[in-house]
Write a protein that holds these residues in place. Structure first.
Motif, PDB file in Angstrom:
ATOM      1  N   SER A  57     115.719 132.378  -9.336  1.00  0.00           N
ATOM      2  CA  SER A  57     116.104 131.243  -8.482  1.00  0.00           C
ATOM      3  C   SER A  57     115.064 130.133  -8.538  1.00  0.00           C
ATOM      4  O   SER A  57     113.908 130.353  -8.933  1.00  0.00           O
ATOM      5  N   GLY A  58     115.480 128.977  -8.059  1.00  0.00           N
ATOM      6  CA  GLY A  58     114.555 127.862  -7.950  1.00  0.00           C
ATOM      7  C   GLY A  58     113.503 128.115  -6.893  1.00  0.00           C
ATOM      8  O   GLY A  58     112.337 127.727  -7.049  1.00  0.00           O
ATOM      9  N   ALA A  59     113.898 128.765  -5.823  1.00  0.00           N
ATOM     10  CA  ALA A  59     112.928 129.064  -4.774  1.00  0.00           C
ATOM     11  C   ALA A  59     111.793 129.917  -5.340  1.00  0.00           C
ATOM     12  O   ALA A  59     110.625 129.737  -4.985  1.00  0.00           O
ATOM     13  N   ASN A  62     109.359 127.728  -7.193  1.00  0.00           N
ATOM     14  CA  ASN A  62     108.435 127.011  -6.300  1.00  0.00           C
ATOM     15  C   ASN A  62     107.345 127.939  -5.768  1.00  0.00           C
ATOM     16  O   ASN A  62     106.168 127.571  -5.754  1.00  0.00           O
ATOM     17  N   HIS A  83     112.464 120.274  -0.110  1.00  0.00           N
ATOM     18  CA  HIS A  83     113.046 121.620  -0.027  1.00  0.00           C
ATOM     19  C   HIS A  83     111.976 122.646   0.329  1.00  0.00           C
ATOM     20  O   HIS A  83     112.179 123.529   1.160  1.00  0.00           O
ATOM     21  N   GLU A  88     112.574 127.070   2.376  1.00  0.00           N
ATOM     22  CA  GLU A  88     112.073 128.217   1.616  1.00  0.00           C
ATOM     23  C   GLU A  88     111.314 129.176   2.525  1.00  0.00           C
ATOM     24  O   GLU A  88     110.376 129.858   2.089  1.00  0.00           O
ATOM     25  N   GLU A 135     109.712 116.127  -5.927  1.00  0.00           N
ATOM     26  CA  GLU A 135     111.063 116.711  -5.966  1.00  0.00           C
ATOM     27  C   GLU A 135     112.013 115.740  -6.649  1.00  0.00           C
ATOM     28  O   GLU A 135     112.368 114.699  -6.098  1.00  0.00           O
ATOM     29  N   ASN A 139     116.480 115.830  -2.895  1.00  0.00           N
ATOM     30  CA  ASN A 139     117.750 116.346  -2.365  1.00  0.00           C
ATOM     31  C   ASN A 139     118.135 115.720  -1.022  1.00  0.00           C
ATOM     32  O   ASN A 139     119.087 114.942  -0.939  1.00  0.00           O
ATOM     33  N   ASP A 168     109.383 120.007  -8.589  1.00  0.00           N
ATOM     34  CA  ASP A 168     110.579 120.754  -8.222  1.00  0.00           C
ATOM     35  C   ASP A 168     111.729 119.997  -8.862  1.00  0.00           C
ATOM     36  O   ASP A 168     112.234 119.020  -8.322  1.00  0.00           O
ATOM     37  N   ALA A 170     114.805 120.891  -9.530  1.00  0.00           N
ATOM     38  CA  ALA A 170     116.120 121.519  -9.323  1.00  0.00           C
ATOM     39  C   ALA A 170     117.213 120.652  -9.940  1.00  0.00           C
ATOM     40  O   ALA A 170     118.120 121.159 -10.601  1.00  0.00           O
ATOM     41  N   ARG A 171     117.108 119.327  -9.740  1.00  0.00           N
ATOM     42  CA  ARG A 171     118.103 118.394 -10.298  1.00  0.00           C
ATOM     43  C   ARG A 171     117.450 117.354 -11.207  1.00  0.00           C
ATOM     44  O   ARG A 171     117.921 116.213 -11.299  1.00  0.00           O
ATOM     45  N   TRP A 194     110.231 122.806 -13.239  1.00  0.00           N
ATOM     46  CA  TRP A 194     111.342 123.742 -13.470  1.00  0.00           C
ATOM     47  C   TRP A 194     112.679 123.048 -13.322  1.00  0.00           C
ATOM     48  O   TRP A 194     112.780 121.984 -12.712  1.00  0.00           O
ATOM     49  N   ASP A 196     116.865 124.013 -12.353  1.00  0.00           N
ATOM     50  CA  ASP A 196     117.770 125.019 -11.809  1.00  0.00           C
ATOM     51  C   ASP A 196     118.984 125.107 -12.717  1.00  0.00           C
ATOM     52  O   ASP A 196     119.490 124.084 -13.183  1.00  0.00           O
ATOM     53  N   SER A 198     121.657 126.906 -11.558  1.00  0.00           N
ATOM     54  CA  SER A 198     122.777 127.193 -10.650  1.00  0.00           C
ATOM     55  C   SER A 198     123.153 126.003  -9.763  1.00  0.00           C
ATOM     56  O   SER A 198     123.870 126.156  -8.786  1.00  0.00           O
ATOM     57  N   LYS A 199     122.659 124.810 -10.104  1.00  0.00           N
ATOM     58  CA  LYS A 199     123.104 123.607  -9.384  1.00  0.00           C
ATOM     59  C   LYS A 199     124.106 122.887 -10.300  1.00  0.00           C
ATOM     60  O   LYS A 199     125.097 123.475 -10.672  1.00  0.00           O
TER      61      LYS A 199
HETATM   62  C1  LIG Z   1     118.336 124.286  -4.452  1.00  0.00           C
HETATM   63  C2  LIG Z   1     116.960 123.760  -4.450  1.00  0.00           C
HETATM   64  C3  LIG Z   1     115.865 124.615  -4.562  1.00  0.00           C
HETATM   65  C4  LIG Z   1     116.000 126.108  -4.597  1.00  0.00           C
HETATM   66  O1  LIG Z   1     116.724 126.539  -5.704  1.00  0.00           O
HETATM   67  P1  LIG Z   1     117.558 127.900  -5.637  1.00  0.00           P
HETATM   68  O2  LIG Z   1     117.939 128.128  -7.062  1.00  0.00           O
HETATM   69  O3  LIG Z   1     118.721 127.677  -4.738  1.00  0.00           O
HETATM   70  O4  LIG Z   1     116.633 128.950  -5.119  1.00  0.00           O
HETATM   71  C5  LIG Z   1     114.614 124.051  -4.587  1.00  0.00           C
HETATM   72  N1  LIG Z   1     114.441 122.723  -4.530  1.00  0.00           N
HETATM   73  C6  LIG Z   1     115.475 121.878  -4.437  1.00  0.00           C
HETATM   74  C7  LIG Z   1     115.208 120.411  -4.397  1.00  0.00           C
HETATM   75  C8  LIG Z   1     116.761 122.359  -4.367  1.00  0.00           C
HETATM   76  O5  LIG Z   1     117.785 121.517  -4.235  1.00  0.00           O
END
Ligand SMILES: *Cc1c(COP(=O)(O)O)cnc(C)c1O
Length: 349
Positions: A57-59, A62, A83, A88, A135, A139, A168, A170-171, A194, A196, A198-199
């Motif tokens: 996971s992204g968490a 982090n 996030h 977290e 980030e 988000n 971070d 994620a996106r 990193w 993600d 799964s987003k």
């Molecule tokens: C979703 C998200 C995370 C955590 O990622 P997961 O894969 O859901 O654990 C961390 N940082 C940001 C900005 C996110 O949107």
């Protein structure tokens, strides 16, 4: 149901499931899973880093980056809406013994000057400022994009003061597709970064953390320690490889859909959008004028077949993704507008 709750809500497509079924697998924690190895190599290259590690996971990306960069008593600097600050479970404090100092950025983005003001003097009274978190995209601030010069400015100042720079991301790929700036440029300023899976990329599970070979070696120890080392994980990595081939450029469709949603909601009774312009794949709006709480609004809207998420007492977020088409956006916007108009008119629900 039109699901605008989050871009985490996607189901793997038939073609992605086929790629997963075909994956060549092995024992991931012994370095013997070909698909995981290929994915790590691919993401390291994408981000211009020496190495990468596949995580559940992204968490976990982090917290592992925090554990590698920080020692107990160190301080992390992050935007107040980040996030890592709110979602977290205070992992930085609970597991790494690190405190977090927040900066109130502008739409989730702070500058080198803001960072300078937040840095601690080097003395024995103060926590040691040790890591800054960027980030990308921000988000809760609207899916906003950190401009490259701001990333570089913050990173340069952080380095001068001995802080590690953690992205971070994620996106991050939403930012890349929208801005046209390569991922390597954003990541070059960072020690760790990193993405993600799964987003917006539409995978069921996974994230990939990248950095120097030394950083990733240390990250692997933590992956093992936290129970994140896996076995035949190639079945998941194959989804990631498929997504990197097929689901990156199409993020532009999500951004167009979010902009369309925002346009359709413009001027709607009782709704106030956060930003005049949608940055990537998220639309935020406030409903204080309607006299109902955001959670209630979301509930009423769900009963009309559209799911969005309350993110404050009167603030809501809608996120576009792979499983939401252009036609869904028209339907969702009409449902939101109608509900708002009825609430404003005091009609019973
Ligand atoms: C979703 C998200 C995370 C955590 O990622 P997961 O894969 O859901 O654990 C961390 N940082 C940001 C900005 C996110 O949107």
């Amino acid at each position: 149901m039109i699901n605008l709750f989050s871009d985490t809500q996607t189901r793997p497509t038939a073609a992605m499931r086929e790629a997963m079924a075909r994956a060549e697998v092995g024992d991931e924690q012994r370095g013997l899973d070909p698909a995981v190895t290929a994915l790590c190599h691919r993401v390291a290259q994408l981000l211009g880093k020496e190495a990468a590690v596949f995580l559940p996971s992204g968490a976990m990306c982090n917290i592992i980056a925090t554990l590698v960069h920080c020692r107990p008593g160190d301080e992390i600097v992050a935007d107040a809406g980040a996030h890592i600050v709110s979602f977290e479970a205070a992992g930085a404090a609970a597991l790494a013994g690190a405190a977090v100092r927040t900066i109130q950025g502008d739409r989730g983005i702070f500058t080198a000057d803001d960072l300078a003001a937040a840095l601690r003097p080097a003395n024995r009274y103060s926590p040691r400022s040790r890591m800054v978190v960027i980030e990308q995209t921000a988000n809760m601030a609207g899916g906003t994009i950190w401009p490259l010069p701001v990333v570089e400015g913050v990173a340069a100042l952080a380095r001068q003061h001995g802080l590690a720079v953690h992205m971070d991301g994620a996106r991050l790929l939403n930012a890349v597709v929208e801005s046209g700036i390569p991922a390597t440029d954003f990541a070059a300023a960072c020690d760790s970064c990193w993405i993600d899976l799964s987003k917006g990329l539409g995978c069921p599970v996974g994230a990939v953390l990248a950095g120097s070979a030394d950083f990733i070696a240390q990250a692997w120890t933590w992956k093992q320690r936290l129970g994140g080392a896996m076995r035949q994980a190639g079945i998941l990595a194959a989804a990631g490889l498929y997504a990197l081939d097929h689901h990156v450029a199409r993020l532009a469709d999500d951004h167009a859909n979010a902009r369309r949603l925002s346009d359709l909601l413009a001027g709607a009774t009782g709704l106030r959008q956060d930003d005049a312009e949608v940055a990537t794949n998220m639309v935020f709006f406030d409903i204080s004028a309607l006299g109902v709480r955001a959670a209630r609004f979301a509930e009423l809207l769900a009963a009309r077949g559209v799911e969005i998420v309350p993110v404050g007492p009167s603030r809501l977020r809608a996120v576009t993704h792979l499983d939401v088409g252009a036609a869904d956006i028209e339907v969702a916007a009409a449902a939101i507008r109608d509900l708002a108009a009825e609430l404003a008119a005091g009609r019973p629900q």
